[in-house]
Write a protein that holds these residues in place. Structure first.
Motif, PDB file in Angstrom:
ATOM      1  N   HIS A  96      38.063  91.153  42.201  1.00 43.55           N
ATOM      2  CA  HIS A  96      37.256  91.618  43.335  1.00 43.55           C
ATOM      3  C   HIS A  96      37.581  93.085  43.641  1.00 43.55           C
ATOM      4  O   HIS A  96      36.675  93.909  43.816  1.00 43.55           O
ATOM      5  CB  HIS A  96      37.530  90.745  44.569  1.00 43.55           C
ATOM      6  CG  HIS A  96      36.748  91.166  45.772  1.00 43.55           C
ATOM      7  ND1 HIS A  96      35.445  90.765  45.996  1.00 43.55           N
ATOM      8  CD2 HIS A  96      37.081  91.963  46.819  1.00 43.55           C
ATOM      9  CE1 HIS A  96      35.015  91.295  47.131  1.00 43.55           C
ATOM     10  NE2 HIS A  96      35.988  92.021  47.650  1.00 43.55           N
ATOM     11  N   HIS A 100      35.346  96.818  43.223  1.00 42.55           N
ATOM     12  CA  HIS A 100      35.168  97.916  44.181  1.00 42.55           C
ATOM     13  C   HIS A 100      35.298  99.258  43.458  1.00 42.55           C
ATOM     14  O   HIS A 100      34.496 100.172  43.681  1.00 42.55           O
ATOM     15  CB  HIS A 100      36.200  97.841  45.310  1.00 42.55           C
ATOM     16  CG  HIS A 100      35.826  96.917  46.420  1.00 42.55           C
ATOM     17  ND1 HIS A 100      34.709  97.097  47.211  1.00 42.55           N
ATOM     18  CD2 HIS A 100      36.427  95.798  46.879  1.00 42.55           C
ATOM     19  CE1 HIS A 100      34.639  96.139  48.107  1.00 42.55           C
ATOM     20  NE2 HIS A 100      35.670  95.323  47.930  1.00 42.55           N
ATOM     21  N   ILE A 103      32.300  99.809  41.242  1.00 40.92           N
ATOM     22  CA  ILE A 103      31.147 100.210  42.062  1.00 40.92           C
ATOM     23  C   ILE A 103      31.224 101.698  42.383  1.00 40.92           C
ATOM     24  O   ILE A 103      30.206 102.395  42.404  1.00 40.92           O
ATOM     25  CB  ILE A 103      31.058  99.341  43.338  1.00 40.92           C
ATOM     26  CG1 ILE A 103      30.621  97.914  42.969  1.00 40.92           C
ATOM     27  CG2 ILE A 103      30.128  99.964  44.371  1.00 40.92           C
ATOM     28  CD1 ILE A 103      30.761  96.903  44.096  1.00 40.92           C
ATOM     29  N   GLN A 143      29.147  98.926  48.916  1.00 42.94           N
ATOM     30  CA  GLN A 143      30.459  98.278  49.029  1.00 42.94           C
ATOM     31  C   GLN A 143      30.460  97.254  50.161  1.00 42.94           C
ATOM     32  O   GLN A 143      30.994  96.147  50.018  1.00 42.94           O
ATOM     33  CB  GLN A 143      31.559  99.322  49.275  1.00 42.94           C
ATOM     34  CG  GLN A 143      31.755 100.329  48.169  1.00 42.94           C
ATOM     35  CD  GLN A 143      32.570  99.818  46.988  1.00 42.94           C
ATOM     36  OE1 GLN A 143      32.720  98.629  46.767  1.00 42.94           O
ATOM     37  NE2 GLN A 143      33.096 100.740  46.213  1.00 42.94           N
ATOM     38  N   TYR A 146      28.490  94.205  49.119  1.00 45.54           N
ATOM     39  CA  TYR A 146      29.309  93.449  48.162  1.00 45.54           C
ATOM     40  C   TYR A 146      30.306  92.558  48.896  1.00 45.54           C
ATOM     41  O   TYR A 146      30.400  91.353  48.622  1.00 45.54           O
ATOM     42  CB  TYR A 146      30.007  94.433  47.214  1.00 45.54           C
ATOM     43  CG  TYR A 146      31.112  93.850  46.366  1.00 45.54           C
ATOM     44  CD1 TYR A 146      30.915  92.733  45.567  1.00 45.54           C
ATOM     45  CD2 TYR A 146      32.371  94.449  46.344  1.00 45.54           C
ATOM     46  CE1 TYR A 146      31.933  92.216  44.774  1.00 45.54           C
ATOM     47  CE2 TYR A 146      33.390  93.948  45.552  1.00 45.54           C
ATOM     48  CZ  TYR A 146      33.169  92.835  44.771  1.00 45.54           C
ATOM     49  OH  TYR A 146      34.183  92.332  43.994  1.00 45.54           O
ATOM     50  N   ASP A 147      31.044  93.120  49.835  1.00 45.05           N
ATOM     51  CA  ASP A 147      32.022  92.318  50.570  1.00 45.05           C
ATOM     52  C   ASP A 147      31.351  91.217  51.384  1.00 45.05           C
ATOM     53  O   ASP A 147      31.844  90.086  51.433  1.00 45.05           O
ATOM     54  CB  ASP A 147      32.878  93.203  51.480  1.00 45.05           C
ATOM     55  CG  ASP A 147      34.108  93.737  50.771  1.00 45.05           C
ATOM     56  OD1 ASP A 147      34.533  93.148  49.765  1.00 45.05           O
ATOM     57  OD2 ASP A 147      34.651  94.756  51.244  1.00 45.05           O
ATOM     58  N   THR A 150      29.912  88.414  48.984  1.00 36.79           N
ATOM     59  CA  THR A 150      30.959  87.633  48.304  1.00 36.79           C
ATOM     60  C   THR A 150      31.934  87.020  49.300  1.00 36.79           C
ATOM     61  O   THR A 150      32.873  86.341  48.893  1.00 36.79           O
ATOM     62  CB  THR A 150      31.755  88.507  47.313  1.00 36.79           C
ATOM     63  OG1 THR A 150      32.430  89.538  48.034  1.00 36.79           O
ATOM     64  CG2 THR A 150      30.869  89.086  46.223  1.00 36.79           C
ATOM     65  N   GLN A 159      30.622  86.227  43.719  1.00 32.26           N
ATOM     66  CA  GLN A 159      31.506  87.188  43.053  1.00 32.26           C
ATOM     67  C   GLN A 159      31.115  87.337  41.580  1.00 32.26           C
ATOM     68  O   GLN A 159      30.997  88.444  41.071  1.00 32.26           O
ATOM     69  CB  GLN A 159      32.963  86.749  43.180  1.00 32.26           C
ATOM     70  CG  GLN A 159      33.970  87.656  42.509  1.00 32.26           C
ATOM     71  CD  GLN A 159      34.092  89.018  43.160  1.00 32.26           C
ATOM     72  OE1 GLN A 159      34.033  89.132  44.374  1.00 32.26           O
ATOM     73  NE2 GLN A 159      34.259  90.047  42.363  1.00 32.26           N
ATOM     74  N   TRP A 162      27.864  89.265  41.252  1.00 27.34           N
ATOM     75  CA  TRP A 162      28.086  90.695  41.460  1.00 27.34           C
ATOM     76  C   TRP A 162      28.732  91.335  40.232  1.00 27.34           C
ATOM     77  O   TRP A 162      28.376  92.444  39.843  1.00 27.34           O
ATOM     78  CB  TRP A 162      28.935  90.930  42.712  1.00 27.34           C
ATOM     79  CG  TRP A 162      28.100  91.072  43.935  1.00 27.34           C
ATOM     80  CD1 TRP A 162      27.638  90.081  44.749  1.00 27.34           C
ATOM     81  CD2 TRP A 162      27.600  92.284  44.486  1.00 27.34           C
ATOM     82  NE1 TRP A 162      26.888  90.607  45.769  1.00 27.34           N
ATOM     83  CE2 TRP A 162      26.854  91.956  45.643  1.00 27.34           C
ATOM     84  CE3 TRP A 162      27.719  93.617  44.135  1.00 27.34           C
ATOM     85  CZ2 TRP A 162      26.217  92.910  46.424  1.00 27.34           C
ATOM     86  CZ3 TRP A 162      27.098  94.570  44.929  1.00 27.34           C
ATOM     87  CH2 TRP A 162      26.353  94.211  46.052  1.00 27.34           C
ATOM     88  N   VAL A 166      26.819  94.410  38.426  1.00 26.90           N
ATOM     89  CA  VAL A 166      27.438  95.738  38.330  1.00 26.90           C
ATOM     90  C   VAL A 166      27.646  96.118  36.868  1.00 26.90           C
ATOM     91  O   VAL A 166      27.383  97.263  36.475  1.00 26.90           O
ATOM     92  CB  VAL A 166      28.747  95.808  39.151  1.00 26.90           C
ATOM     93  CG1 VAL A 166      29.521  97.095  38.861  1.00 26.90           C
ATOM     94  CG2 VAL A 166      28.443  95.695  40.641  1.00 26.90           C
TER      95      VAL A 166
END
Length: 180
Positions: A96, A100, A103, A143, A146-147, A150, A159, A162, A166
């Motif tokens: 995870h 980040h 990304i 970002q 995404y958080d 997920t 997750q 993503w 990505v």
């Protein structure tokens, strides 16, 4: 619960003059040893990734014409500002956190691609600065989404989705990837 910390290179001032950073490269994946900051015990977060874009440019111009310009865009991870609670982390959470950083690289590629569309005009520095602000805003929103989607890595299906998305976007922008 995981949280993400995003650092805007132009807006965040560190206490020291030297900033330890890792530049994104295709062949390097983060390890928990890269997270060197002191964990915040006051939060439920078990890891924080500090990453961001650095951007610089030079313009060769006369009062009447821009002759050429060069830019440098980098995706960085900041070890001293990234932390984890080592007794609570695992490989899933590390993936995870890695995403980040990936990304951040994705947005560096998007930025580089947009720069290639700019024409050398007298207002080029304003256009570059506006583009930098725009991409930083998009990165922060991406970002955050995404958080949220997920649930900070708790939703394993999201997750995985993503990670696939990505990877697909990074591949589509491969010609704009960071150079080692």
């Amino acid at each position: 619960m995981l949280r993400f910390l995003f650092i805007f290179s132009l807006f965040f001032v560190f206490k020291s003059d030297t900033i330890q950073e890792l530049s994104w490269t295709e062949n390097y994946k983060l390890t928990w040893e890269d997270f060197k900051g002191k964990p915040n015990q006051e939060t439920d977060a078990v890891a924080i990734t500090a990453s961001g874009l650095t951007f610089s440019y030079s313009i060769n111009k006369t009062p009447q014409k821009v002759h050429s310009f060069k830019t440098l865009v980098k995706a960085h991870f900041y070890p001293e500002h990234s932390w984890c609670k080592k007794e609570m982390v695992d490989d899933h959470i590390l993936k995870h956190e890695q995403l980040h950083f990936d990304i951040t690289e994705l947005h560096a590629r998007k930025f580089r691609k947009r720069i290639t569309t700019l024409k050398p005009t007298l207002d080029l520095n304003e256009k570059l600065n506006d583009l930098h602000q725009e991409i930083n805003k998009e990165l922060a929103e991406f970002q955050d989404t995404y958080d949220k989607q997920t649930d900070n890595s708790i939703n394993k299906e999201a997750q995985l989705n993503w990670q696939k998305e990505v990877a697909k976007q990074l591949k589509a922008l491969e010609k704009f990837k960071s150079k080692s």
